[in-house]
Design an enzyme around this catalytic site. Structure first.
Site, PDB file in Angstrom:
ATOM      1  N   GLN A 167       0.801  -1.218   0.000  1.00  0.00           N
ATOM      2  CA  GLN A 167       0.000   0.000   0.000  1.00  0.00           C
ATOM      3  C   GLN A 167       0.838   1.274   0.000  1.00  0.00           C
ATOM      4  O   GLN A 167       0.415   2.298  -0.504  1.00  0.00           O
ATOM      5  CB  GLN A 167      -0.952  -0.002   1.200  1.00  0.00           C
ATOM      6  CG  GLN A 167      -2.133  -0.919   1.013  1.00  0.00           C
ATOM      7  CD  GLN A 167      -2.960  -0.567  -0.209  1.00  0.00           C
ATOM      8  OE1 GLN A 167      -3.483   0.524  -0.334  1.00  0.00           O
ATOM      9  NE2 GLN A 167      -3.068  -1.505  -1.139  1.00  0.00           N
ATOM     10  N   HIS A 185      -3.155   1.938 -12.541  1.00  0.00           N
ATOM     11  CA  HIS A 185      -2.509   0.625 -12.603  1.00  0.00           C
ATOM     12  C   HIS A 185      -3.485  -0.464 -13.035  1.00  0.00           C
ATOM     13  O   HIS A 185      -3.068  -1.482 -13.598  1.00  0.00           O
ATOM     14  CB  HIS A 185      -1.869   0.282 -11.260  1.00  0.00           C
ATOM     15  CG  HIS A 185      -2.835  -0.058 -10.170  1.00  0.00           C
ATOM     16  ND1 HIS A 185      -3.396   0.890  -9.340  1.00  0.00           N
ATOM     17  CD2 HIS A 185      -3.353  -1.256  -9.774  1.00  0.00           C
ATOM     18  CE1 HIS A 185      -4.200   0.287  -8.484  1.00  0.00           C
ATOM     19  NE2 HIS A 185      -4.201  -1.002  -8.718  1.00  0.00           N
ATOM     20  N   ARG A 215      19.263   9.818   6.415  1.00  0.00           N
ATOM     21  CA  ARG A 215      18.160  10.301   7.264  1.00  0.00           C
ATOM     22  C   ARG A 215      18.146  11.828   7.366  1.00  0.00           C
ATOM     23  O   ARG A 215      17.736  12.391   8.386  1.00  0.00           O
ATOM     24  CB  ARG A 215      18.260   9.678   8.648  1.00  0.00           C
ATOM     25  CG  ARG A 215      16.915   9.412   9.312  1.00  0.00           C
ATOM     26  CD  ARG A 215      16.078   8.417   8.553  1.00  0.00           C
ATOM     27  NE  ARG A 215      14.847   8.047   9.265  1.00  0.00           N
ATOM     28  CZ  ARG A 215      13.965   7.181   8.811  1.00  0.00           C
ATOM     29  NH1 ARG A 215      14.169   6.581   7.650  1.00  0.00           N
ATOM     30  NH2 ARG A 215      12.875   6.900   9.484  1.00  0.00           N
TER      31      ARG A 215
END
Length: 464
Positions: free
Chosen positions: A53, A138, A327
């Protein structure tokens, strides 16, 4: 001995492929489906080795590294279980044939073969910025990819069955077949349910994602699959299962809020989108989305390709990816939830809106200094209650169906079904203070008050 039918082969364990899945246990794959699985186009999904997801959730939830490949196997298995259950209790009444079961299972297996890299981020964030209004989804690419796989690998499958498989995959909100178009319309509700949103695709990813992220999941899809019933050519549910269905939609919404749209996940998504945009002209990423022969070669490895490249034209993109690795993310400044009375006419907030809200005399912000994420979280039906689209029945002795209003079940259920959250990010840590102030000014100008919960922490503002 003559050639055996698909029905005979499906019962012969000597020709079945056995796979152990960490969610559903033992999965058995029949020869027809292996013809599709054992292709480079389907195996490409192994390289989407992230949460289906949100392809970038694993950078915040390290355990969320399952692939779209195993999700597709899971949906294939659940699609078969669902139609088998219906056949067991209503097979004669509904004239369910073995070919119907095979068709639904194949739709479940192939429903996601048209996804691009980084899952929905590619489709919803990157492509709209480069396609100049052209609509791409998609599901449509899955249809093209299925035709390409069949032609490329000479798979012997009937034209009518293939047509039904593709219709089942596109049976979403925008593509729902009308009853006049198809027979046995209830079969089209199993994989991608455009009528009410209850489908085995959600069953799989909700349980799979919850487990991978270390989150609890008190939704039990097995209960719904065991008790559902077809009435009037539509899958219906027992009235006593109302709260179980509500848990389905509520758990999905919780996953969106806590995982898929986590503030840091969205920061990384914005950075990946910017990296792809900067690399698009050099690598022709968006030019490969129209033809399956080129599209299947595109997967998540494109990020690694940019990262290790030495081409000067990819430097800006490469630097962004290095920032993600180190990061050094876009700094989340603050967020607010759009007031309920402003939702209906809400327009997406842009970096320009924030720039135009800065006060004179301070740091001068530019649009390229700011990123804005407009996050919509709902129960699958925008601002409407999806349970109002579901037909319920009293018991197995009655053929009467009816809707149920929330207040007939509980007064603790939500009265509103959608959140719109606006988040603002500073692309440079030294601008957090200025961006945060402009964001507050925007809220005052737009709503006459600060809609955010609290001010941006001073510690975050001091970062350089």
């Amino acid at each position: 001995m003559g050639v055996r039918t698909d029905a005979e082969l499906s019962m012969d364990r000597r020709v079945l492929k056995h796979v152990h899945d960490n969610v559903h246990g033992n999965i058995y794959i029949e020869p027809l489906f292996l013809k599709f699985i054992d292709t480079e186009q389907f195996q490409r999904q192994v390289h989407f080795t992230i949460n289906p997801q949100n392809a970038l959730a694993h950078m915040v939830y390290p355990g969320a590294v399952h692939s779209r490949f195993e999700h597709s196997l899971g949906v294939y298995w659940l699609a078969g279980k669902a139609v088998d259950t219906i056949k067991t209790y209503q097979g004669f009444e509904l004239d369910i044939e073995h070919s119907d079961i095979q068709t639904v299972k194949l739709a479940g297996l192939l429903h996601d073969v048209g996804h691009g890299p980084f899952s929905h981020s590619f489709e919803r964030e990157f492509l709209p910025l480069v396609l100049n209004g052209f609509k791409w989804c998609h599901e449509d690419m899955s249809v093209k990819m299925i035709d390409y796989i069949v032609d490329e690998h000479n798979i012997d499958i009937g034209t009518e069955r293939l047509k039904k498989v593709k219709e089942m995959i596109t049976a979403s909100h925008e593509h729902t077949p009308t009853k006049s178009m198809v027979e046995k319309h209830f079969l089209y509700d199993i994989v991608a349910n455009g009528r009410n949103g209850i489908d085995v695709d959600k069953f799989d990813y909700i349980v799979r994602d919850s487990r991978a992220c270390g989150l609890g999941c008190n939704f039990q899809f097995e209960r719904l699959m065991e008790t559902m019933r077809v009435i009037g050519d539509e899958i219906c549910y027992r009235a006593k299962d109302y709260l179980t269905i509500h848990k389905l939609f509520a758990t999905r919404a919780d996953l969106h809020r806590t995982v898929y749209t986590h503030a840091k996940v969205k920061a990384i998504e914005l950075m990946v989108t910017d990296a792809l945009l900067k690399a698009n002209d050099s690598l022709g990423i968006s030019s490969s989305i129209h033809q399956p022969a080129e599209f299947w070669k595109l997967d998540d490895s494109i990020l690694r390709r940019i990262e290790i490249s030495t081409e000067p034209e990819l430097k800006e993109s490469r630097d962004l990816i290095l920032r993600i690795r180190r990061r050094e993310l876009y700094q989340f400044c603050n967020e607010f939830s759009v007031p309920k009375d402003k939702m209906e006419h809400f327009n997406k907030i842009t970096p320009q809106d924030i720039v135009c809200s800065q006060k004179a005399g301070g740091v001068t912000l530019k649009e390229e200094d700011i990123a804005v994420s407009n996050v919509k979280i709902d129960l699958t039906r925008e601002r409407n209650n999806p349970l109002e689209c579901i037909k319920f029945f009293k018991d197995y002795e009655s053929d009467e169906t009816f809707p149920i209003q929330d207040d007939r079940i509980s007064h603790l259920l939500p009265a509103f079904y959608q959140d719109m959250i606006v988040r603002v990010y500073s692309k440079k840590p030294e601008l957090v203070d200025a961006v945060s102030e402009a964001f507050e000014n925007f809220q005052l100008k737009t709503y006459g008050k600060k809609a955010q919960v609290h001010a941006t922490p001073e510690k975050k503002k001091r970062r350089t």
